[in-house]
Scaffold this active site. Sequence first.
Site, PDB file in Angstrom:
ATOM      1  N   GLU A  12       0.812  -1.220   0.000  1.00 41.90           N
ATOM      2  CA  GLU A  12       0.000   0.000   0.000  1.00 41.90           C
ATOM      3  C   GLU A  12       0.850   1.277   0.000  1.00 41.90           C
ATOM      4  O   GLU A  12       0.338   2.355  -0.294  1.00 41.90           O
ATOM      5  CB  GLU A  12      -0.961  -0.009   1.199  1.00 41.90           C
ATOM      6  CG  GLU A  12      -2.018  -1.104   1.061  1.00 41.90           C
ATOM      7  CD  GLU A  12      -2.905  -1.266   2.292  1.00 41.90           C
ATOM      8  OE1 GLU A  12      -4.116  -1.418   2.120  1.00 41.90           O
ATOM      9  OE2 GLU A  12      -2.370  -1.255   3.416  1.00 41.90           O
ATOM     10  N   GLY A  75     -12.199  -4.601   1.662  1.00 39.23           N
ATOM     11  CA  GLY A  75     -13.189  -5.602   1.272  1.00 39.23           C
ATOM     12  C   GLY A  75     -14.478  -4.887   0.883  1.00 39.23           C
ATOM     13  O   GLY A  75     -15.000  -4.074   1.643  1.00 39.23           O
ATOM     14  N   ILE A 151     -12.657  -9.249   7.407  1.00 34.55           N
ATOM     15  CA  ILE A 151     -13.994  -9.827   7.197  1.00 34.55           C
ATOM     16  C   ILE A 151     -13.956 -10.811   6.029  1.00 34.55           C
ATOM     17  O   ILE A 151     -13.517 -10.462   4.930  1.00 34.55           O
ATOM     18  CB  ILE A 151     -15.040  -8.715   6.913  1.00 34.55           C
ATOM     19  CG1 ILE A 151     -15.022  -7.640   8.012  1.00 34.55           C
ATOM     20  CG2 ILE A 151     -16.425  -9.320   6.728  1.00 34.55           C
ATOM     21  CD1 ILE A 151     -15.471  -8.070   9.374  1.00 34.55           C
ATOM     22  N   MET A 171      -9.383  -1.821   7.973  1.00 33.67           N
ATOM     23  CA  MET A 171      -8.945  -1.978   9.359  1.00 33.67           C
ATOM     24  C   MET A 171      -8.213  -0.765   9.939  1.00 33.67           C
ATOM     25  O   MET A 171      -7.681  -0.851  11.046  1.00 33.67           O
ATOM     26  CB  MET A 171      -8.081  -3.259   9.481  1.00 33.67           C
ATOM     27  CG  MET A 171      -8.845  -4.493   9.022  1.00 33.67           C
ATOM     28  SD  MET A 171      -7.890  -6.024   9.014  1.00 33.67           S
ATOM     29  CE  MET A 171      -7.738  -6.359  10.747  1.00 33.67           C
ATOM     30  N   ASP A 195     -11.055  -7.471  -2.503  1.00 39.54           N
ATOM     31  CA  ASP A 195     -11.872  -8.677  -2.288  1.00 39.54           C
ATOM     32  C   ASP A 195     -13.285  -8.248  -1.945  1.00 39.54           C
ATOM     33  O   ASP A 195     -13.564  -7.069  -1.777  1.00 39.54           O
ATOM     34  CB  ASP A 195     -11.265  -9.522  -1.153  1.00 39.54           C
ATOM     35  CG  ASP A 195     -11.205  -8.740   0.150  1.00 39.54           C
ATOM     36  OD1 ASP A 195     -12.192  -8.779   0.898  1.00 39.54           O
ATOM     37  OD2 ASP A 195     -10.190  -8.062   0.413  1.00 39.54           O
TER      38      ASP A 195
END
Length: 227
Positions: A12, A75, A151, A171, A195
């Site tokens: 990242e 996600g 998750i 997160m 995802d």
Amino acid sequence: MKIGIIGALDCEVAQFCLDFKASETKVKGIYQGEYNGHTVYISLVGVGKVNAAANAQRLIDLFGVECVINSGVAGCTTKKLGICDVAISDKLTYHDFYPIDCLEKYSPYTSEFKADEKLVKLCENACKKLSENEENFKYAVGMIVTGDQFIEDSNVVKRLGEKYNSLCTEMEGAAVAHVCTLNEVPFVVIRAMSDNADEKADMSFQEMASVAAKHACFVAKDMIENL
Ligand code: ADE
């Protein structure tokens, strides 16, 4: 301008460090570079809310950053976006803070952290440009939710979508937003979907995180060019 960039993982922050020719400062994990006349401090923070909060505060206290960008992957929790598409925060909250009204009754007297409107607009403009060149690219502006959980459960995705009308889950974002709000420092969170936070999330994340992170980085860089 002094700009802070926060990313949890190597993938990242890697592209920022390359493009801004950044080198490590005397503070471990914080890299300094230049872009378009701005001094940019890139912080590789690790995963989760405490890492994000501590490092947002370090960027503000030790380097005097005037805005903070949290760039990375997430996600997806909305049908509006697919893998590698981009979510821009207009606001963020925690999905794992219970009861959330503790944040409303006591400091900081809010459970939703509003991103800076000007930064959001600049991100939107960057995404508009991307979608003109890349036919299938989509983006959305809205709520991003944060928790100390990776998750990988479609029932949870459904709950997050219904409860928060969220675009994605990650997160760190709300913790960065929380610290920036306390310090009155403008911020925005840019997340590309790695995802769908469902039962296949882990596999998708392994495969797509690096590619997706580059999309978020591209948007952040275009935004900085127009600051
Ligand atoms: N970051 C990327 N994918 C995620 C997921 N499924 N849950 C939490 N954080 C993420």
